[in-house]
Design a protein around this motif. Structure first.
Motif, PDB file in Angstrom:
ATOM      1  N   LYS A  33      56.816 -44.910  19.004  1.00 28.23           N
ATOM      2  CA  LYS A  33      57.242 -45.189  20.377  1.00 28.23           C
ATOM      3  C   LYS A  33      58.698 -44.787  20.536  1.00 28.23           C
ATOM      4  CE  LYS A  33      53.989 -48.789  21.679  1.00 28.23           C
ATOM      5  NZ  LYS A  33      52.987 -47.762  21.979  1.00 28.23           N
ATOM      6  N   PHE A  34      59.086 -44.600  21.780  1.00 27.13           N
ATOM      7  CA  PHE A  34      60.488 -44.270  22.023  1.00 27.13           C
ATOM      8  C   PHE A  34      60.971 -44.912  23.310  1.00 27.13           C
ATOM      9  CE2 PHE A  34      60.919 -41.293  25.615  1.00 27.13           C
ATOM     10  CZ  PHE A  34      59.583 -41.023  25.898  1.00 27.13           C
ATOM     11  N   ARG A  35      62.253 -45.088  23.372  1.00 30.14           N
ATOM     12  CA  ARG A  35      62.862 -45.451  24.651  1.00 30.14           C
ATOM     13  C   ARG A  35      64.163 -44.675  24.748  1.00 30.14           C
ATOM     14  NH1 ARG A  35      65.237 -51.567  23.679  1.00 30.14           N
ATOM     15  NH2 ARG A  35      66.584 -50.955  21.961  1.00 30.14           N
ATOM     16  N   GLY A  36      64.629 -44.514  25.935  1.00 29.68           N
ATOM     17  CA  GLY A  36      65.847 -43.747  26.091  1.00 29.68           C
ATOM     18  C   GLY A  36      66.139 -43.504  27.546  1.00 29.68           C
ATOM     19  N   ARG A  37      67.232 -42.831  27.748  1.00 25.25           N
ATOM     20  CA  ARG A  37      67.533 -42.411  29.113  1.00 25.25           C
ATOM     21  C   ARG A  37      68.138 -41.022  29.013  1.00 25.25           C
ATOM     22  NH1 ARG A  37      72.865 -42.898  29.877  1.00 25.25           N
ATOM     23  NH2 ARG A  37      73.921 -44.027  28.225  1.00 25.25           N
ATOM     24  N   GLY A  38      67.782 -40.228  29.968  1.00 20.53           N
ATOM     25  CA  GLY A  38      68.283 -38.875  29.915  1.00 20.53           C
ATOM     26  C   GLY A  38      67.547 -37.981  30.871  1.00 20.53           C
ATOM     27  N   CYS A  39      67.800 -36.711  30.712  1.00 20.82           N
ATOM     28  CA  CYS A  39      67.229 -35.736  31.640  1.00 20.82           C
ATOM     29  C   CYS A  39      65.728 -35.595  31.411  1.00 20.82           C
ATOM     30  CB  CYS A  39      67.924 -34.398  31.443  1.00 20.82           C
ATOM     31  SG  CYS A  39      67.616 -33.687  29.831  1.00 20.82           S
ATOM     32  N   ALA A  40      65.092 -34.914  32.327  1.00 22.71           N
ATOM     33  CA  ALA A  40      63.640 -34.726  32.251  1.00 22.71           C
ATOM     34  C   ALA A  40      63.244 -34.032  30.951  1.00 22.71           C
ATOM     35  CB  ALA A  40      63.162 -33.917  33.453  1.00 22.71           C
ATOM     36  N   ILE A  41      64.021 -33.052  30.534  1.00 27.26           N
ATOM     37  CA  ILE A  41      63.640 -32.296  29.328  1.00 27.26           C
ATOM     38  C   ILE A  41      63.695 -33.199  28.093  1.00 27.26           C
ATOM     39  CG2 ILE A  41      64.325 -30.435  27.753  1.00 27.26           C
ATOM     40  CD1 ILE A  41      63.136 -29.213  30.127  1.00 27.26           C
ATOM     41  N   SER A  42      64.767 -33.968  27.950  1.00 30.95           N
ATOM     42  CA  SER A  42      64.885 -34.794  26.733  1.00 30.95           C
ATOM     43  C   SER A  42      63.781 -35.851  26.687  1.00 30.95           C
ATOM     44  CB  SER A  42      66.267 -35.454  26.648  1.00 30.95           C
ATOM     45  OG  SER A  42      66.403 -36.492  27.597  1.00 30.95           O
ATOM     46  N   GLN A  43      63.499 -36.467  27.811  1.00 36.43           N
ATOM     47  CA  GLN A  43      62.501 -37.532  27.818  1.00 36.43           C
ATOM     48  C   GLN A  43      61.080 -36.970  27.730  1.00 36.43           C
ATOM     49  OE1 GLN A  43      63.804 -40.858  27.721  1.00 36.43           O
ATOM     50  NE2 GLN A  43      65.569 -39.538  27.393  1.00 36.43           N
ATOM     51  N   ALA A  44      60.838 -35.864  28.409  1.00 37.73           N
ATOM     52  CA  ALA A  44      59.499 -35.265  28.357  1.00 37.73           C
ATOM     53  C   ALA A  44      59.213 -34.697  26.969  1.00 37.73           C
ATOM     54  CB  ALA A  44      59.374 -34.162  29.413  1.00 37.73           C
ATOM     55  N   ALA A  45      60.196 -34.050  26.364  1.00 39.09           N
ATOM     56  CA  ALA A  45      59.978 -33.462  25.034  1.00 39.09           C
ATOM     57  C   ALA A  45      59.714 -34.570  24.020  1.00 39.09           C
ATOM     58  CB  ALA A  45      61.188 -32.629  24.610  1.00 39.09           C
ATOM     59  N   THR A  46      60.389 -35.699  24.167  1.00 39.31           N
ATOM     60  CA  THR A  46      60.156 -36.811  23.233  1.00 39.31           C
ATOM     61  C   THR A  46      58.778 -37.417  23.466  1.00 39.31           C
ATOM     62  OG1 THR A  46      62.528 -37.235  23.245  1.00 39.31           O
ATOM     63  CG2 THR A  46      61.138 -38.941  22.305  1.00 39.31           C
ATOM     64  N   SER A  47      58.372 -37.488  24.713  1.00 38.88           N
ATOM     65  CA  SER A  47      57.025 -37.961  25.031  1.00 38.88           C
ATOM     66  C   SER A  47      55.974 -37.043  24.399  1.00 38.88           C
ATOM     67  CB  SER A  47      56.860 -38.007  26.553  1.00 38.88           C
ATOM     68  OG  SER A  47      55.515 -38.183  26.915  1.00 38.88           O
ATOM     69  N   MET A  48      56.152 -35.744  24.539  1.00 42.18           N
ATOM     70  CA  MET A  48      55.236 -34.775  23.914  1.00 42.18           C
ATOM     71  C   MET A  48      55.238 -34.943  22.399  1.00 42.18           C
ATOM     72  SD  MET A  48      56.194 -31.311  25.946  1.00 42.18           S
ATOM     73  CE  MET A  48      55.836 -31.107  27.679  1.00 42.18           C
ATOM     74  N   LEU A  49      56.411 -35.174  21.869  1.00 36.20           N
ATOM     75  CA  LEU A  49      56.557 -35.320  20.420  1.00 36.20           C
ATOM     76  C   LEU A  49      55.723 -36.488  19.893  1.00 36.20           C
ATOM     77  CD1 LEU A  49      58.256 -34.375  17.905  1.00 36.20           C
ATOM     78  CD2 LEU A  49      59.837 -36.223  18.496  1.00 36.20           C
ATOM     79  N   THR A  50      55.727 -37.599  20.613  1.00 33.04           N
ATOM     80  CA  THR A  50      54.972 -38.765  20.122  1.00 33.04           C
ATOM     81  C   THR A  50      53.483 -38.425  20.021  1.00 33.04           C
ATOM     82  OG1 THR A  50      54.634 -39.733  22.321  1.00 33.04           O
ATOM     83  CG2 THR A  50      56.613 -40.427  21.125  1.00 33.04           C
ATOM     84  N   GLU A  51      52.990 -37.607  20.946  1.00 29.17           N
ATOM     85  CA  GLU A  51      51.582 -37.203  20.866  1.00 29.17           C
ATOM     86  C   GLU A  51      51.336 -36.259  19.702  1.00 29.17           C
ATOM     87  OE1 GLU A  51      49.650 -37.459  25.244  1.00 29.17           O
ATOM     88  OE2 GLU A  51      50.613 -35.553  24.761  1.00 29.17           O
TER      89      GLU A  51
END
Ligand code: FES
Length: 143
Positions: free
Chosen positions: A59-77
């Motif tokens: 799991k992740f949490r964070g704040r940031g731009c769309a790219i940083s948050q979306a890439a981390t979301s993709m990464l978890t999958e």
């Protein structure tokens, strides 16, 4: 629809509906990282399976731009169900291919923030190496 546009929609979807968003209390591995260029942050939490090696949950949490948050979301999958040693060796291009759009050097750091943090978490918990491809990423503060 142009390819770029399709990828952009996927990124936006991950940003708006992040997969693997949250915190794992008592996680087996965790780390925080910051992109000091902008101050954005990502924290990553990993739970291993019974073999103490396979990533069962991340799991992740964070704040940031769309790219940083979306890439981390993709990464978890991408990393769920894979072994820590395999992820430690995962080339950054594997994630960048998933992101799918050309990125400027600044945006590249956004996209790779989560992967860097995950590698640090695994490094701490399992002693897996931090590959030298991160050498150019010094500006990322990984703690
Ligand atoms: Fe900060 Fe992208 S602008 S991580």
């Amino acid at each position: 629809m142009a390819f770029d546009e399709m990828y952009r929609e996927v990124i936006l979807d991950h940003y708006k509906n992040p997969r693997g968003h949250g915190v794992i209390e008592g996680a087996d591995a965790e780390a925080d990282g910051q992109n000091p260029l902008c101050g954005d942050e990502v924290s990553i939490y990993v739970q291993f399976g019974a073999d103490n090696e396979t990533i069962e949950d991340v799991k992740f949490r964070g704040r940031g731009c769309a790219i940083s948050q979306a890439a981390t979301s993709m990464l978890t999958e991408m990393v769920t169900g894979r072994k820590a040693t395999a992820i430690a060796e995962m080339p950054r291009d594997e994630l960048l291919e998933e992101v799918g759009i050309p990125l400027s050097p600044v945006r590249l750091k956004c996209a790779l923030l989560g992967l860097g943090v995950l590698k640090v978490a695994l490094h701490r918990a399992k002693g897996t190496p931090l590959p030298e491809e991160w050498a150019g990423m010094d500006e990322l503060k990984l703690t």
